[in-house]
Design a protein around this motif. Structure first.
Motif, short mmCIF file in Angstrom:
data_model
loop_
_atom_site.label_atom_id
_atom_site.label_comp_id
_atom_site.label_asym_id
_atom_site.label_seq_id
_atom_site.Cartn_x
_atom_site.Cartn_y
_atom_site.Cartn_z
N CYS A 22 0.96 -0.91 0.54
CA CYS A 22 -0.42 0.16 0.47
C CYS A 22 0.78 1.53 -0.43
N ALA A 23 1.08 1.90 -1.61
CA ALA A 23 1.15 2.55 -1.12
C ALA A 23 1.52 4.44 -0.60
N ALA A 24 1.47 5.32 -0.07
CA ALA A 24 0.73 6.43 0.21
C ALA A 24 1.09 8.04 -0.20
N SER A 25 0.11 8.48 -0.64
CA SER A 25 0.59 10.30 -0.61
C SER A 25 0.44 11.16 -0.84
N ARG A 27 1.15 13.37 2.38
CA ARG A 27 1.00 13.46 3.44
C ARG A 27 -0.02 12.49 4.56
N ILE A 28 -0.51 11.47 4.13
CA ILE A 28 -1.32 10.19 4.79
C ILE A 28 -0.83 9.00 5.21
N PHE A 29 0.42 9.63 5.27
CA PHE A 29 1.42 8.26 6.10
C PHE A 29 1.99 8.19 7.64
N GLY A 30 2.65 9.16 7.67
CA GLY A 30 3.03 9.98 9.15
C GLY A 30 2.14 10.23 9.65
N GLY A 31 2.32 9.63 11.08
CA GLY A 31 1.51 10.09 12.04
C GLY A 31 0.34 8.99 11.77
N TYR A 32 0.04 8.16 10.72
CA TYR A 32 -0.80 7.30 10.68
C TYR A 32 -1.07 6.42 10.78
N THR A 33 -2.11 5.30 11.62
CA THR A 33 -2.45 4.21 11.45
C THR A 33 -2.75 3.72 9.96
N MET A 34 -2.07 2.20 9.69
CA MET A 34 -2.23 2.31 8.47
C MET A 34 -2.80 -0.03 8.50
N GLY A 35 -4.31 0.59 8.28
CA GLY A 35 -4.43 -0.44 7.84
C GLY A 35 -5.08 -1.85 7.36
N TRP A 36 -5.18 -3.04 7.05
CA TRP A 36 -5.60 -4.15 6.11
C TRP A 36 -7.06 -4.32 6.48
N PHE A 37 -8.56 -4.50 5.22
CA PHE A 37 -9.56 -4.54 5.58
C PHE A 37 -10.18 -5.32 4.58
N ARG A 38 -11.04 -6.83 4.17
CA ARG A 38 -10.81 -7.65 3.09
C ARG A 38 -13.05 -6.91 2.84
N GLN A 39 -13.59 -7.59 1.75
CA GLN A 39 -14.63 -7.65 1.24
C GLN A 39 -14.82 -8.70 0.43
N VAL A 40 -15.72 -9.46 0.43
CA VAL A 40 -16.72 -10.11 -0.64
C VAL A 40 -17.66 -9.39 -0.78
N ASN A 74 8.22 3.04 7.05
CA ASN A 74 8.16 4.46 7.08
C ASN A 74 8.63 6.06 6.43
N ALA A 75 9.93 5.19 5.44
CA ALA A 75 11.01 6.02 4.51
C ALA A 75 10.11 5.87 3.42
N LYS A 76 9.80 4.70 3.20
CA LYS A 76 9.23 4.27 1.25
C LYS A 76 7.59 5.33 2.03
N ASN A 77 7.03 5.47 2.56
CA ASN A 77 5.89 5.44 2.79
C ASN A 77 4.78 4.64 2.75
N THR A 78 5.46 3.30 2.84
CA THR A 78 4.38 1.91 2.36
C THR A 78 4.25 1.00 3.13
N ALA A 79 3.09 0.47 2.90
CA ALA A 79 2.47 -0.32 4.50
C ALA A 79 2.16 -1.98 3.80
#
Length: 125
Positions: A22-25, A27-40, A74-79
């Protein structure tokens, strides 16, 4: 503009592995919790895993504990979501999310402010 872009989904046999990114851009990565959800189709979107900004605390749904691992660079803004020992019931569209939930709300959809477009994961039996 804030944006989350997932990648890494695909078709895999039961017992196999996939790693979602998950690549973020915007300014929504620093200070944010990152989550994964799924849906069928026909079901509500459900929590899979989350990782906090501070202390990198991690949280998992019972259904994926011991099989999935969430991480962030965090250096790559990626989860990331490393998914091992996949089962057919893991088949879903997987969504990345960013927010600032309280510890007791890590699994709540409403606690997340930004969402990606989703990536399909299909596990064949």
């Amino acid at each position: 503009q804030a944006r989350l872009v997932e990648s890494g989904g695909g078709l895999v046999q039961a017992g196999g592995s996939l790693r979602l990114s998950c690549a973020a851009s915007g300014r929504i990565f620093g200070g944010y919790t990152m989550g994964w959800f799924r849906q069928v189709p026909g079901k509500e979107r459900e929590f899979v895993a989350a990782i906090s900004w501070i202390a990198y605390n991690t949280y998992y749904a019972d259904s994926v504990k011991g099989r999935f691992t969430i991480s962030r660079d965090n250096a790559k803004n990626t989860a990331y979501l490393q998914m091992n020992s996949l089962k057919p019931e893991d088949t879903a569209v997987y969504y990345c999310a960013a927010g600032r939930p309280a510890a007791q709300a890590m699994d709540k959809l409403r606690a997340y402010d930004y969402w990606g477009q989703g990536t399909q994961v299909t596990v064949s039996s």
